[in-house]
Design a protein around this motif. Structure first.
Motif, short mmCIF file in Angstrom:
data_model
loop_
_atom_site.label_atom_id
_atom_site.label_comp_id
_atom_site.label_asym_id
_atom_site.label_seq_id
_atom_site.Cartn_x
_atom_site.Cartn_y
_atom_site.Cartn_z
N GLU A 94 0.83 -1.19 0.00
CA GLU A 94 0.00 0.00 0.00
C GLU A 94 0.87 1.26 0.00
N ARG B 235 2.06 1.84 -3.50
CA ARG B 235 0.99 2.39 -4.34
C ARG B 235 0.84 3.89 -4.12
N LYS B 236 0.91 4.32 -2.88
CA LYS B 236 0.78 5.75 -2.58
C LYS B 236 1.98 6.53 -3.11
N GLN B 237 3.17 5.97 -2.95
CA GLN B 237 4.37 6.65 -3.39
C GLN B 237 4.44 6.77 -4.90
N MET B 238 3.87 5.80 -5.61
CA MET B 238 3.92 5.85 -7.06
C MET B 238 3.06 6.97 -7.63
N CYS B 239 2.21 7.53 -6.79
CA CYS B 239 1.39 8.67 -7.21
C CYS B 239 2.12 9.99 -7.05
N SER B 240 3.33 9.95 -6.47
CA SER B 240 4.13 11.15 -6.27
C SER B 240 5.59 10.79 -6.46
#
Length: 257
Positions: free
Chosen positions: A230, A233-238
């Motif tokens: 998870e 996934r969050k880091q791949m958005c930034s």
């Protein structure tokens, strides 16, 4: 580092591995280990590295601490890391353990009262246990094929013999040494493979892992895996900034089978 490491590095790794192996304590050392219900054990931890798909140089190192026996998450530490050491069979610890040691050190600094038994990968448990001097158990979903262990017909027949939750059979190498135990956890036909890490005997390790299983995978490792994925996934958005430090594992299977 790309490609296989130079012979000098492999030789150094082998020497260090032998040194650490000499420090492994394969016996119970804690009072709670003497209790059938593990009375006195208050926390169990799980550690994991999850890699970014298609990029074996970036991963999320995760450590979680759960209450015991309630198995509720009390602490979570997820960090993106830059993995520089290559994957070499038999030397996985040199690729992953430095990041896990750092996570344990942060836990000890931030929550000094949260000392916990650690559940980790089959190939790194001894290494991590000796370096942190914490009780440590190795848990794997796949058989580590060493000392003659193989996924052959005999092994498949032994797996079929695991009819009930808690059933086990020893993993005996051609040397005659018992390298671990296959365990049927919960209602899964696929076993777990348990090994001694440090300061826990094999019998205690098997009982403890079984007590931590709500699903096939023991909850500390399951939660570490879920939370690291998870986090990725969050880091791949930034933009992802990863600290570089020391040390590919086989692509991880799904959390629950």
């Amino acid at each position: 580092m790309t490609g296989p490491p130079p012979a000098a590095i492999l030789s150094r790794w082998a020497r260090e591995q032998a040194r650490l192996k000499g420090g492994v304590v394969r016996e119970d050392t804690e009072e709670w280990q003497k209790e059938p219900s593990f009375a006195g054990l208050e926390r169990v931890g799980g550690v994991d590295l999850s890699y970014i798909k298609g990029d074996d140089s970036r991963a999320c190192a995760s450590l979680v601490v759960l209450s015991y026996p309630g198995l509720e998450v009390l602490y979570e530490d997820c960090r993106m890391v830059a993995v520089s050491a290559p994957y070499v069979a038999g030397f996985l610890a040199f690729r992953e353990v430095p990041f896990l040691v750092e996570a344990v050190q942060r836990l000890q600094q931030e929550e000094p009262s949260y000392s916990a038994l650690l559940l980790t990968g089959f190939g790194v448990a001894c290494h991590l246990g000796v370096l942190t001097d914490l009780p440590c158990i190795g848990v794997a979903k796949n058989l580590l094929q060493v000392d003659g262990l193989a996924r052959d017909e005999l092994h498949r027949e032994q797996i079929r013999s695991l009819q009930r939750e808690g059933d086990t059979f020893p993993l005996t190498g051609t040397s005659g040494s018992v390298l671990g135990m296959a365990l049927r956890s919960c209602n899964s036909s696929k076993p777990l493979y348990i090994s001694v890490g440090h300061r826990v005997c094999l019998e205690t390790a098997v009982r403890l892992v079984q007590s931590c299983c709500r699903y096939r995978i023991p909850e500390p490792i399951r939660q570490a895996d879920i939370r690291s994925r998870e986090y990725i996934r969050k880091q791949m958005c930034s933009p992802v900034k990863v600290p570089s430090s020391g040390p590919e594992r086989e692509e991880k299977a799904e959390v629950d089978d």
